[in-house]
Every structure is written in structure tokens, then in C-alpha cells.
Scaffold this motif. Sequence first.
Motif, short mmCIF file in Angstrom:
data_model
loop_
_atom_site.label_atom_id
_atom_site.label_comp_id
_atom_site.label_asym_id
_atom_site.label_seq_id
_atom_site.Cartn_x
_atom_site.Cartn_y
_atom_site.Cartn_z
N LYS A 1 0.97 -1.29 0.18
CA LYS A 1 -0.01 0.05 -0.10
C LYS A 1 0.87 1.47 -0.10
N SER A 2 1.96 1.20 0.66
CA SER A 2 2.85 2.35 0.59
C SER A 2 3.28 2.80 -0.44
N LEU A 3 3.27 2.07 -1.69
CA LEU A 3 3.67 2.49 -2.96
C LEU A 3 2.66 2.78 -4.03
N TYR A 4 1.44 2.37 -3.53
CA TYR A 4 0.28 2.93 -4.61
C TYR A 4 0.28 4.55 -4.50
N ASP A 5 0.44 4.97 -5.77
CA ASP A 5 0.17 6.37 -6.00
C ASP A 5 -1.23 6.59 -6.50
N SER A 6 -2.21 7.01 -5.64
CA SER A 6 -3.58 7.26 -5.83
C SER A 6 -3.80 8.39 -6.88
#
Lengths: 765, 765
Positions: A528-533
Motif C-alpha cells: 500500500k505504501s507504494l500505490y500512488d492514488s
Amino acid sequence: MNIRSLVFLGLISVPYLLKAQETKLVQYVKPLIGTAKMGHTFPGATVPFGAVQLSPDTDTLSYAVNGRYNGDVYKYCAGYQYDDPTIVGFSHTHFSGTGHSDLGDIQIMPTQGKVQLNPGTADRPQDGYRSPYSHANERAEANYYSVLLDKHQIKAELTTTTRVGLHRYTFKESNASHLIVDLTAGIYNYEGKNVWTVVKVLNDSTLVGYRQTNGWSRTRTVYFAIKTSKAFKNYGAKYEDGKSVYNGFWRKFDQQNNFPDLAAHNIKLHLDFDTKEQEAILLKVALSPVSMKNALANMEAEAPDWNFDGYVKQGQNAWEKELHKIEAEMLNKEDLVNFYTAMYHASLMPTVYMDSNGEYKGLDQEVHRAEGFTNYTSFSLWDTFRAFHPLLNLINPSRNADIVASMMAHYNQSVLKMLPIWSHYANDNWCMSGYHSVSVIVDAILKGVYKGDAEAALAACVQTANTRQYEGIGAYIDKGYVPADVSGTSVSNTLEYAYDDWCIAQLAKKLGKEDIYTTFSKRAESWKSLYDSTIGFMRPKNSAGKFQEKFDVLDTHGQGFIEGNSWNYSLYVPHQPTEMMALMGGKKRFESYLDSLFTMELPDKYFEHTEDITRDGIIGNYVHGNEPSHHVAYLYNITKSPWKTQARVRQIIRNQYHNGHAGLGGNDDCGQMSAWYLFTALGFYPVAPGEDNYWIGSPLVKSAKVNLENGRSLSIVARNQSEKNVYVKSVSLNGRKLADFLLPYSSIINGGELIFEMSNKPNKQ
Amino acid sequence: MNIRSLVFLGLISVPYLLKAQETKLVQYVKPLIGTAKMGHTFPGATVPFGAVQLSPDTDTLSYAVNGRYNGDVYKYCAGYQYDDPTIVGFSHTHFSGTGHSDLGDIQIMPTQGKVQLNPGTADRPQDGYRSPYSHANERAEANYYSVLLDKHQIKAELTTTTRVGLHRYTFKESNASHLIVDLTAGIYNYEGKNVWTVVKVLNDSTLVGYRQTNGWSRTRTVYFAIKTSKAFKNYGAKYEDGKSVYNGFWRKFDQQNNFPDLAAHNIKLHLDFDTKEQEAILLKVALSPVSMKNALANMEAEAPDWNFDGYVKQGQNAWEKELHKIEAEMLNKEDLVNFYTAMYHASLMPTVYMDSNGEYKGLDQEVHRAEGFTNYTSFSLWDTFRAFHPLLNLINPSRNADIVASMMAHYNQSVLKMLPIWSHYANDNWCMSGYHSVSVIVDAILKGVYKGDAEAALAACVQTANTRQYEGIGAYIDKGYVPADVSGTSVSNTLEYAYDDWCIAQLAKKLGKEDIYTTFSKRAESWKSLYDSTIGFMRPKNSAGKFQEKFDVLDTHGQGFIEGNSWNYSLYVPHQPTEMMALMGGKKRFESYLDSLFTMELPDKYFEHTEDITRDGIIGNYVHGNEPSHHVAYLYNITKSPWKTQARVRQIIRNQYHNGHAGLGGNDDCGQMSAWYLFTALGFYPVAPGEDNYWIGSPLVKSAKVNLENGRSLSIVARNQSEKNVYVKSVSLNGRKLADFLLPYSSIINGGELIFEMSNKPNKQ
């Protein structure tokens, strides 16, 4: 009334006949599939998971030219390229389907006339020992390969046992027939790759020795023993050894001719014979990871006599037995060839790495004895954890248990205290991302396959996952992601560590280790840390927590991924797909993401950057030739559009697997591509090894009987199966409908009946 | 009344006092003797015949510069030259007194401050890790060496057990104290000599690994285990490895710092510590020929604790026991030092080559277990067959029996089917002429020392002597001599083969093998073929039977000899001296030949051509520093002028053996020079090993008690001994006069009393 009559009378169908020929499944194996272009398979002889892969090499280009990587060598990962016009020799060890390489040990070549100890070049074979050949005179079967070497009209035939390669060379009449033993030859060779070579000629028909190399495996030694069926009348050697300054003893002997005690960086040897017209000279070449005497003992144990045809048959019987683990009824013969060649390719690696007396060389470079298991090597885990090992859990569980035992032995011998990453021949080359031994081990334990010490296995997984100095793990633990400034493949590492951590958590839960479960469950969410919404993709982030500015979701280079772009790799959350879907905007948006992936046009400049695949290896921007997307087509099941999964997997299986030598769209990757095929053809796939469920796709078989190791069988029937009927109207196990399209391993491992009702229309309910 | 009072009263003499101190013979050992100029001894610590020789190296010059032999490196056969101003490090393996070299494995150096991983040069030690030192701060004893390393005022102390080197380094206060482990260092090094090196750091105070080299020994691997008494706070490595093209795994780890799994062509390592003022850090370094785990086991077996001083004492007790095999009373303390240092130097090689569990690496490069014997290596047989092995037969017979068993093991592992020529560390370098294992084996069997299978031993000798492809043996068998066009050392080969063949004949006779006896008795006369009566010297002859035209009896190069000119070498017929004398013109002419040898002036240009000796190493044209003449001074016994032998041997012993660091006139040659001294000092010498008789010379001892292994003792008394009384008036054994000046081994091996009556006048009767 016999079967022919029944067919004639229309009482039984032709497919039934194909089933009736079940004692000859080996006929459907075409080792040449994948030998052209990117498949990187080898056409030679081997037995299932055998230590010897005796196969022709068509070139031995240097890995490096003037100290720089030579891109052309990439074609020769398995030593053979179908389109090449010449054969250099026949060597005894080959990876199947890798994208980097090594091996090609103990190369033999039969010649006649003047002794030539250099291979020559493909365009000038007359300058060396290599020979032109024609595919018309080539035959490749499971455990049998033959070819006519045009230069001197020598027929070469190859077969094997687990640890012994057998050669039969049929010569023309000559008083100058030779066998060249070139220890300088090897796959991914370069000057200095040979660390040391030794040959000891024990008598006029026996030699032993070893080849020690560095390279992908830093400290690798292959010991060998060679016996010839006929005494050589003479032999000679050439050293290529500018680096051995001291040679005071050279004047003591003529070391070029009939000198039996050779040791140098690079040895080439010729054995000389008189031959009558059509006289066959046979060779037995036994390998050992431990010693020359063990190689001799392996030969004695496995190939005591000269019955070449008997060894062919013995190996083909072993193949028949292996292939019989799934008796498939297909739509046509081409599919049977694809299916059983996939079975074949998924039964080559890992390879036995242990002598007949149980000794093997460990990761610690010490000699060990395998107690209670067969030791294996060559673990291409980034590839094979996905479908290959899950396939073994289904049809070969005791072998996978031995593989896990081999990984645990590796761990116990590891001074880094790490499970294997990509290991071969008593070394780890640490290739690719993740620590996927964890997935294999956890899956094997949770499925009851590995019955060794589960707590020790969990400890090994945890210890490996806590190797702070390994590719960003320290930062990953501290920050929840691998920063882009710590690793060039920070995103793929983060995603894969997260999946592996989820596996660890599952095992911890099973063993009641609450603290480990908690820690690793948290780590499992690191993706989740690397998901750029803001852009809807996974994206590299630096140590300061800032997303990488310059970022291209289509490019596979410099974007934080390995063998994949963000479009493909962003979907790599196999353990928490519904949470991924939620984070990525919910069902609708996620489904449209998947649709786009398969339908968009990947511009050429991006394709050119994509490793290891041909243009055929992609569908839209979906890259099947590389592994990160192997689960992706199944993800429509969570968007509640399983018919899209069904259509896509049938499209992929038709698009990516053919009978030709160029029949594989990308590297077979040690059986992973083939294992994907096999699962998909059976109608289900292990999206997240470590969980009990397979996900339902769309079978390609008409029916299949999976003969389980426990003596039971799983019967799979695709009713109304046809080329067009790619949709699953319904699926039931033992009469109970699988409404959620999930198939638990635990529900089939004791046998049962899985029935698909196929249709040409999607079932949108 | 105590001893002092007796001395004071003149009732007992000072020499008696020297005898009374018999529990401290070790005090007379001066390992520094021979460390200057040509002695090629090492000053460091070792136990008798120990596998570890832990000693300072003063330089590591390259064996070759620009591919050509670097003559300067010759000084460093034992790693140390007394006149050098700096020490490079302390390594664990050293030959004693050789004239070609190898070894110097696993070099350790303590430093402080900035880590420097290069040694620097002798004139600029500040550029590297080496340090200046002063002999004033150096102490060398049996099994103890210490020196103050001036650069950082670090005191270095060394001691050993058989397979373990122990280091104690006392540091100044620093937060940057280091131990450098330089696996690139070695004796007779050159680029490419290191074949492969491995280091595995098991924990913060333990590492294991190996160094694999080629060179004089083609395939040599030394495995090691290192433990430090204090945990290192940090460690790091540097690879010098331009040849390892593949390094894809490098980016996975920081391999420079705290990376425990190192493998490369050349590894240098630093271990870092904080040290308080005068804090001592100890190291244990165990070696093994077989494996890292065996090295660890050797450490556990031999050096389980950190009692450095205890290991010093234990080793010195072992030396005391070894030295006590001869209790000598000498004319003065200097002679005691010469005598016991000779005992010391004659107890260094061959070295134990076997782990504490009995495993060793054989010549066939396989791991073997020594059953019923201790395996030894480093056989400099051209030197040691003369007096060293005969000395062992007298004072160390069970050790010599093990050495013969080791030779037989070597033979059984030899693909050439040859006994060792010059073998070390599981290899043969085939250095020098002859096949003198034969002499050692035959002598040991005929003297009842070797009790193994005599027929197998004879077969091995015969087989070795029939290795037609080895340096002219084929032609020697066919023509009766080695032709000059076949070998550059055709005369020395012929003479030495003839002697060795005589040995074989003696054993064949003993075993009743008439045919072998006949064949080899004939071969034993081959020396006659090369005697040129027209000039009175041995002379090379070509295949056509013609003597070499251009011939210089004084030159040692290109004349058919090795390490000797024709003047010296023509006398090498130890087995048939009276026949030689007859052929050379009879007693008178022969005696004048001998007289001339000792009295002529050797012109400088010839001396400069003479290998391995200083100007002091010759008397006239008699070269004592090389071995072929070692029996020559005794030959006056057959001219019936024994007084000339007596005077000459006393002259040689006085002239060639001194207490200083330059105290040896030539290479000690693995104890042969020292063994000559010891026999001669006792008053007799084995002119022709294989025959029962020693030849009487002139003792140097006043008395000696030879403590035989069977519990008996031989008492030797030289009555009226003095510096001037060099002549033997008479000699008697157990009261019976030895009129022929021959002393049978069989007559003394069960003890007895040998009494010399000395005089200052020759006894010409």
C-alpha cells in the motif's frame, strides 16, 4: 470386438482412442518446442529432473567482449538455437528456459581427420571441430536425441540416466577418428570463467576430472568420469594456460601426448581411434558434484553396461510414468503435444544434485550426505513459486517435499542465513526480486506436502525476511517499503516482499506464533505504501517518502521494477486482491484497468525495452512471457466478471503455446510457463500460493485424470468442450456447485470429480 | 655436595654440566640460523614435522615480472631474509631450506589506523600494511617467535600445534586496530597463481575459507579456520578480480562491508577492533588439506582454549622430546647450538598432511583416510634420500615408516604409476633427477623400519623405474644411459637412476625376485656408459653413442648435470665405489682426483654458475652446499687413506656450519644439510643408503647417547676429543675394533658402545 471396430461403429470417439494410447504419452513430447527465439529450452536427452541434460550446443559465444556484456550470447542460455547451421558439441548440463545462464559442462564432439581443438565459427566450420547439420537429420524425443553431423557424416545419438550421459557415435571408416573433450567450452563462457580443470587418464578407456568455474555460480565444480566402449589408441591434450608461470615440470614429460595427469586453467583433449565403416563408439559420461570417484561410482550404479538402446527405453519409461500423472484428453493432437511437452518442460528442473551414495556439495562448499531426502539444485524461484511448485504439490508432492528439504539444507549451510533466492550448484546467484523460497515452503507446509520441522522452516523464513543487508530489506522493515534510492527494483521488491511476508504470516498463524503472525501480517500490507492514488499505479518512492518524479508507467527500465512495467506490476498483490481492487478505485475502475491492459497498444519503443519475450509474448500491454502478470487474467473473478477471465486465459493459451520450435512466446523459465499452461488447461490456477484455493479459469482439456500420489485420482471433465466454447456455464466438484469459482486444494487432493459445463456464451450471473 | 661444588672442585667437567641440563636442549635451537643468504630456513614457530609453520615473511616479490622469472624472488624460498628491514605479515606454511618454492598461505598482519590492504614496499612501508622491525626486538625459539612491529608498536607473538597457528598481538590503544588477512599473499606468487579463494564469516569471531593455487604444486588447496579471542566490531573485504566478468549479484549486497560470503580469485580481508592500551588479541588459525569443517575440527582437537603460553610450552616439550633422541656432549656451546639446531632443522620436513580425523587429500585429488599411518607431504627426495631418511631410520624409524607408507599411498593414487619425485600438497612437481623414493623405501625395508607389504613396495619401485616417458627413462632402459639429446641433465639422471636401480636390485634379492635382481643389477652399472676414460670424467653422450664434444668439467650448466659439475658429479657412484675407483684409474689416481677436488681453485666464472650456495659453500671445487658431493669426503676410506676423510669432514663441519643467521653455506634442503652434519658429528655416514654399512669419519661430539626408539641406546664416546684431535686412532664397537671403518646399522640398532680414540696425528695403518 476390438477398439478399431468400436471406432468404426462409432461406439467410441477418437479422443477416447487418444486416451487408450496412454502407454505412449511420451510420443507427444517435442523437446524442440521452444528451441527457437526466446524459449531457451534445450532439445537434448534427459530423464525427469535428471542431473544430466545431454544436449547439442550450436554456439559458445563469449559472455563478454572486451570486458563488456555481449548481448548476442543471450540466445544461448540453453546452448542451442534452432536456426543455427552448426553444432559445436554435446555438453552435459543445461538450464531449461532461463534468461541468464551458465553450465554447458564437459563438451564432447566426434570428428575425423586432422585433430582440431578449436571450435571454429558458424560461418567457417572447416576451421574447427564444429559441424554443419540439417534438421532433416535431427530427431529429438524425451531422453533421445540424434543428429547427423554432416562434416564427417558421423551419426550422433544421446541418451541419459539421472547422472550419466550416454553417447553413441557412428563413424565412417578412418584411422583418424577422434572424440574431442573440450573443457574450455561452456555456456556463458568468457576468458577466466574456467577457474581450474583437471583430467586424469586412468587407462585406455577411462578418464576422470573436473571443471571448476566462476560466473553466475561463483564457485562451481563439476566432476566427471568418462568411459569409452573402445580403447583409444592414442590421446593428447592442449593447455591454454598463459597464466601458469611455473612450468618447470614440463620438460620432464611430453605433456601433449599420452600424458595422463593433466591440470591447467583450460584443458582440451582428443581421444583417437581407428574406426571401421559404420562403427559405433559409445561413451558414458557420469557427473558428480562431489568427486571424481563419486562420478565413477554413479556410472557403475546407473549405467554398468553398454546397452544404449536399453538406457533410451529406461529413460522413456521414466518419462511415461511422469507424464501419466495427468492423463489428458484434448481437442486435437496439437494440444496433446502442447500439453505433454508442457508436462515435460515442467519436469526438467530443479535437478538432482546428489550422488548415488547420497553425497552432495552444500552451499557451504562442504560435502554433505542427504539424510532422508533427495537433494535438488537450480531453483529459479522468482519464476517457479507461482505455478510450478504448486503444480508439484498437486502431482508430485513427495518431490516438492524433497525440494523444500533441499532449501532447508541450503539455509542451514548459508553463512548469510538465507533461504535460496536463485541457487544452482552449491551457490546462490541472488537473481531477481523477493525471497520466494518462503512462498514455496509455506505452501508446501500448509498443504501438508512438506512434513519436516515446520517451526524450523518458519524460523528460516523469518530469518531470511530479516536479512537487513539484502537488497533493501532493512529499509523495507523500517519504512514499510524499499526506497528507490536503496534499490533499482524498489517497487517489485516491495510488492514481492509483501506477498512473501503474507505467506510467513499464514504459516505463523498455523503454528500459533501470534507475534510473527502480527508482524508479518503488517508487513504483508507494505504494497500500500507504494500505490500512488494520484495516478492509479504503483510508483517508486525515495527514502524521504517522496514519489519518484520522472516516471513512465509503460517503461520497464529505471522505473523501480524488474521484468515488468508499472501497468503489469501494479497488479502484483496476489494475497490481498480485493483490498488492492478497493485501493485502485473499486470494482469498476479496476475492471477497466484490466480491460485496458489487454487491449491497449504498447508502442514499439516500450516493447523493445521488455526483456526476454518476443512480440508474440504480449497481448496488448499484458506480458505473458514474463512472470509478474501470470495471475492477472484470473483477476476478473474478483470484479465478478469471470467470463472475462475465461476468455482471456483461453486466448492466452492459444496465443502463447504452439507446437513449433518457436512455440514459446518467452523463456520457459524452468517450467513456470509450462506450469501456467498445465493449470490453465486443467481449468484452475493458484493465484496466491500459500492459500488453499485455486481460482477457476476455463479448461482447455476435454477431460483429464490427475493421478495423485496417494493412489486416488481427480477426474476433470469439460462437458461440451470445444474451440469456441470457452465459457464456463457452471463448475461443480463432486456434484456441488462452486458458486464462488474457488477450488480448494484440500477438496481435491483426495480425489474427486470436477465437472465444467462449457458454453460459447458468457455466464454473467 | 651439589653439582656446582663438583665443578668447582674439578671433579666433573663443564661438558658434563651441559649434559646435566638435558631437560633444556631446546635452548640450543636457534631458528634464525640459515635465515640470511642461502640457508632458506624460516625463523617462525612450528612443532616437529608440524603441518603449520607460522613464520614472518619479509617480502612477497613476484615470481615473474612481465612473464619472465624474477631472480630476486629466489631469496624468499622461506619467505624471510634476515637482512630485510620490514615484515609483510605472518603466514602459516613454509618450506625449510628449499631452492624453489611455494606456500606462504593465509598471511595475517596486525595494523592500526586507516585500513591498508596492500603490503607496500620495503623502502616505503608507509604505503601499505607492512612494518619495519628491529632484530633487537625479535626472538626466535623452537615453537615461539616474537617481534615488535615498529610502525604501530604492536608486539607479535607466534606459536603452533601440529595443525594450528596461534597468534598473540598486543596493541596500543586505538579504535582502529586491524587484523589483515591477505589471501593474495604467498611465496613465489605471481598474477594468476591464486586459482580461487573463499572466505565465509561464520560469526563475529570465526571465519573459514580456502586458498587454491597453482604453481610448483599445480592443484593445491589450503583450507583454513580462524577464530579471534575478541569479537571484531566490523570487517570488510576487497576483491582483486578483474577476471570475474559476471557480477550481477554485487548490487544485491554491500560486499565490501560485513558481507560474510566471499568468493573470488583474490580476497583481502580486514577485521576491525577497538583495543585498550596493551590489549592482546589472539588468533587461532587451523589448516586442513581437505575442508573448512576439518580445519575447524582440527582447531577444536588441538587448540580448544586461548592459553597461548600453554601452547608454546606444549610445543617446546615436543621439541625437547625430539631433541632428546640424541644427547650430545660437545666441545663448546657453539657446537651444541649447531648440533641441536641441526636436529631442529632435520625435524621440520616432511610435514604432517592429514587432519586429526585421519583424512587427507591424495595425489588423485580425492579425499582419503590414512589407515594405520600418519600421512606426510613435501618430499624433497633428491636431497633427503642421502642422509635425512637414513637419520630417521636411526632415531625416528616409526616416522620414516609412515613416510614410506605415505609414498606408497602417493604411488597408489598416481595415474602415472610413479612414486613421488618431489611432491608436496597432493601434487608432484617432479623436480631434480632420479627416482629416489626407491632409495628411501628400499633402505627402510632392508633395515626393518618399514613393515608394510614389501612385495608391493618392490613392484612400485620397479614400475616407477620403468616409466618410459619420464625424463629419458625409456632411452636409459634401451641404451644403458640417458642420451644428451633426450635430457639436459642426462649424466646426473644416468648416475642417479643407476644408484636407484642398485637399490631395487638389493630389495629384489632380499625378496628372492631373481629376474628383477638380475635386470636391475645390470641397470645399476649404467654409470659406466658415461665414463669417458680419455678425460677421466663422466660426460654426456648422445643417442648415437658419441660423447658431447663441447664439454667443460668445471661448468654446471649445459654439461648434462644438475646442481653440480662433472668434477663433483663424476664421483656419484655410491653403490659401487671401488668399481668406480678402478675405472677411474685405480686407488692412486683416484686419491689424487679427490685431493685435487678439495684443493683446486674454482675460478669465479664457474662459481657464479653454481646454484644455491655462497662462496663459503665450497672448499676448492668441492661443493658442500649442493648435495651430489655429500658422500665424497668419505671416499678416502676406499683409497685406504681414512685420515684424509677424517680431516676433510672435520674441515667441512667447521667450515660449513656456524651459529649465525648466515650460518649455512647453502640451502638446508629440507634437513639434508643438517642430517649430514648430525651423522658426521656422530662419526659415521650412510654413503650408500640401501646398504647396511655406515662409513666411519671423524666425530665432532665428545660423546653422545642415541636414544633408540626400541628403548635401547647407542653410546658414542670420542676419547681424547679436541679441536685438533681430528684423527681417529681407532674405533671399536662393543669392544671390537672396526678395522675396515665400516659400521653396520644392524650392529647398533639394538644399542651398544661405539668408542673412538682420537688423536692429532693421522693413523696411516
